[in-house]
Design a protein around this motif. Structure first.
Motif, PDB file in Angstrom:
ATOM      1  N   THR A  94       0.852  -1.196   0.000  1.00 40.98           N
ATOM      2  CA  THR A  94       0.000   0.000   0.000  1.00 40.98           C
ATOM      3  C   THR A  94       0.883   1.240   0.000  1.00 40.98           C
ATOM      4  N   ARG A  95       0.671   2.114  -0.981  1.00 42.49           N
ATOM      5  CA  ARG A  95       1.461   3.339  -1.048  1.00 42.49           C
ATOM      6  C   ARG A  95       0.778   4.462  -0.261  1.00 42.49           C
ATOM      7  N   VAL A  96       1.591   5.407   0.177  1.00 38.92           N
ATOM      8  CA  VAL A  96       1.129   6.447   1.093  1.00 38.92           C
ATOM      9  C   VAL A  96       1.273   7.815   0.443  1.00 38.92           C
ATOM     10  N   ALA A  97       0.171   8.581   0.424  1.00 38.93           N
ATOM     11  CA  ALA A  97       0.184   9.940  -0.120  1.00 38.93           C
ATOM     12  C   ALA A  97      -0.075  10.929   1.004  1.00 38.93           C
ATOM     13  N   ALA A  98       0.793  11.938   1.105  1.00 38.23           N
ATOM     14  CA  ALA A  98       0.651  12.994   2.111  1.00 38.23           C
ATOM     15  C   ALA A  98       0.383  14.313   1.401  1.00 38.23           C
ATOM     16  N   VAL A  99      -0.508  15.121   1.961  1.00 36.54           N
ATOM     17  CA  VAL A  99      -0.931  16.345   1.283  1.00 36.54           C
ATOM     18  C   VAL A  99       0.174  17.387   1.196  1.00 36.54           C
ATOM     19  N   GLY A 100       1.111  17.369   2.144  1.00 33.34           N
ATOM     20  CA  GLY A 100       2.174  18.370   2.152  1.00 33.34           C
ATOM     21  C   GLY A 100       3.348  17.907   2.980  1.00 33.34           C
ATOM     22  N   GLU A 101       4.362  18.772   3.059  1.00 32.91           N
ATOM     23  CA  GLU A 101       5.592  18.394   3.753  1.00 32.91           C
ATOM     24  C   GLU A 101       5.394  18.252   5.259  1.00 32.91           C
ATOM     25  N   THR A 102       4.483  19.034   5.849  1.00 33.02           N
ATOM     26  CA  THR A 102       4.228  18.889   7.288  1.00 33.02           C
ATOM     27  C   THR A 102       3.692  17.504   7.593  1.00 33.02           C
ATOM     28  N   THR A 103       2.723  17.061   6.805  1.00 32.44           N
ATOM     29  CA  THR A 103       2.157  15.722   6.978  1.00 32.44           C
ATOM     30  C   THR A 103       3.206  14.662   6.691  1.00 32.44           C
ATOM     31  N   ALA A 104       4.003  14.865   5.647  1.00 33.71           N
ATOM     32  CA  ALA A 104       5.062  13.909   5.313  1.00 33.71           C
ATOM     33  C   ALA A 104       6.083  13.808   6.444  1.00 33.71           C
ATOM     34  N   ALA A 105       6.450  14.956   7.030  1.00 31.48           N
ATOM     35  CA  ALA A 105       7.407  14.945   8.137  1.00 31.48           C
ATOM     36  C   ALA A 105       6.831  14.230   9.349  1.00 31.48           C
ATOM     37  N   ALA A 106       5.537  14.437   9.600  1.00 31.28           N
ATOM     38  CA  ALA A 106       4.887  13.764  10.723  1.00 31.28           C
ATOM     39  C   ALA A 106       4.887  12.251  10.509  1.00 31.28           C
ATOM     40  N   LEU A 107       4.655  11.811   9.278  1.00 24.51           N
ATOM     41  CA  LEU A 107       4.696  10.377   8.971  1.00 24.51           C
ATOM     42  C   LEU A 107       6.092   9.813   9.224  1.00 24.51           C
ATOM     43  N   GLY A 108       7.088  10.510   8.734  1.00 28.19           N
ATOM     44  CA  GLY A 108       8.457  10.049   8.925  1.00 28.19           C
ATOM     45  C   GLY A 108       8.866  10.015  10.382  1.00 28.19           C
ATOM     46  N   ALA A 109       8.356  10.972  11.166  1.00 26.23           N
ATOM     47  CA  ALA A 109       8.738  11.058  12.580  1.00 26.23           C
ATOM     48  C   ALA A 109       8.269   9.853  13.385  1.00 26.23           C
ATOM     49  N   VAL A 110       7.176   9.207  12.928  1.00 28.57           N
ATOM     50  CA  VAL A 110       6.669   8.045  13.667  1.00 28.57           C
ATOM     51  C   VAL A 110       6.931   6.733  12.918  1.00 28.57           C
TER      52      VAL A 110
END
Length: 275
Positions: A94-110
């Motif tokens: 399953t691929r993951v799409a994030a609306v912006g860099e803030t959301t992407a950073a939050a995903l990476g942080a966890v």
């Protein structure tokens, strides 16, 4: 001892910067601020609460873990908090799409990966356009959103022929700050406030009615700046790059403001936007 690190310039030395979200994302921003010489003040302004009927979300997350979806979309960093709280499993299929860099950073942080961030338009419509261009054949998509968000992404994907399951993941709730934080903002002891979403902007506007003119209000991107102004909050600067580094760099463009004497008459506050 690493002498180069010790002698590296600290452009935000002396700054106290309000970080409006806690958790792993807030910790990572705090570390980035310290590296620039600033003192971070982590004061979460928003949190999430379960929707009235969380069973639909719980069922969707079980299906997600089983590999039922080709894509999962996240349109806010709060959605990431929900996934993390539920210990949601995103399989490699399953691929993951994030609306912006803030959301992407939050995903990476966890610990979650990110496969797609819209290149230009960091909105639900922008994400839909890029996904539709990338995936011409029908795909199975899980869209997670807040209770108040309009299902724009779901509608556009369905109109393009995709099989979409839209699930309300949470309700956004404000978190009152401590009296000390409120006092520090009012007095100018907090020199800058980071604004990372429209929900954060609303809480800044509501919880800090007297913000000194010299306090830097920094928005992470054009959409957040627009949402802030719509909420009535003036914005000092918008980050050129929609990343934590870009947001911190935007603050660094300004000279360090000075706190005002709490006992002295106020010299002015940050302009409120009417209408």
């Amino acid at each position: 001892m690493n002498t180069s690190a010790a002698t590296a310039p600290k452009p935000l030395k002396g700054w106290r910067v309000l970080v409006p979200r806690g958790g792993p994302w807030g910790d990572s921003v705090a570390a980035a601020l310290r590296a620039q010489g600033a003192t971070p003040v982590i004061a979460p302004l928003i949190n999430f609460a379960p929707s009235e009927d969380p069973t639909d979300l719980e069922s969707a997350l079980r299906d997600l873990a089983s590999g039922a979806f080709d894509w999962v979309t996240l349109t806010s960093s709060t959605t990431v908090d929900v996934l993390h709280a539920y210990r949601a499993v995103i399989p490699h299929t399953t691929r993951v799409a994030a609306v912006g860099e803030t959301t992407a950073a939050a995903l990476g942080a966890v610990g979650y990966r990110v496969d797609l961030v819209p290149e230009e338009d960091n909105s639900a419509a922008g994400m839909a356009a890029q996904l539709i261009a990338l995936e011409p054949d029908p795909m199975r998509v899980l869209t997670l959103r807040s209770e108040l968000a309009k299902p724009v992404l779901t509608r556009l994907l369905e109109e393009a022929g995709h099989d979409v399951r839209s699930v309300i993941a949470y309700r956004t709730v404000g978190v009152p700050v401590t009296d000390k934080v409120a006092t520090d903002v009012r007095s100018g002891r907090i020199n800058a406030i980071l604004v990372t979403s429209g929900s954060v902007a609303e809480q800044v506007y509501e919880q800090f009615p007297e913000i000194p003119e010299a306090t830097v209000i920094a928005a992470i991107g054009p959409r957040t700046a627009k949402d802030a102004r719509r909420a009535g909050l003036g914005v000092s600067v918008t980050a050129k790059e929609q990343t934590v580094a870009g947001l911190i760099a935007a603050v660094g463009q300004f000279p360090l403001p000075h706190a005002i004497d709490e006992l002295a008459p106020p010299t002015g506050s940050f302009p409120r936007i009417q209408g």
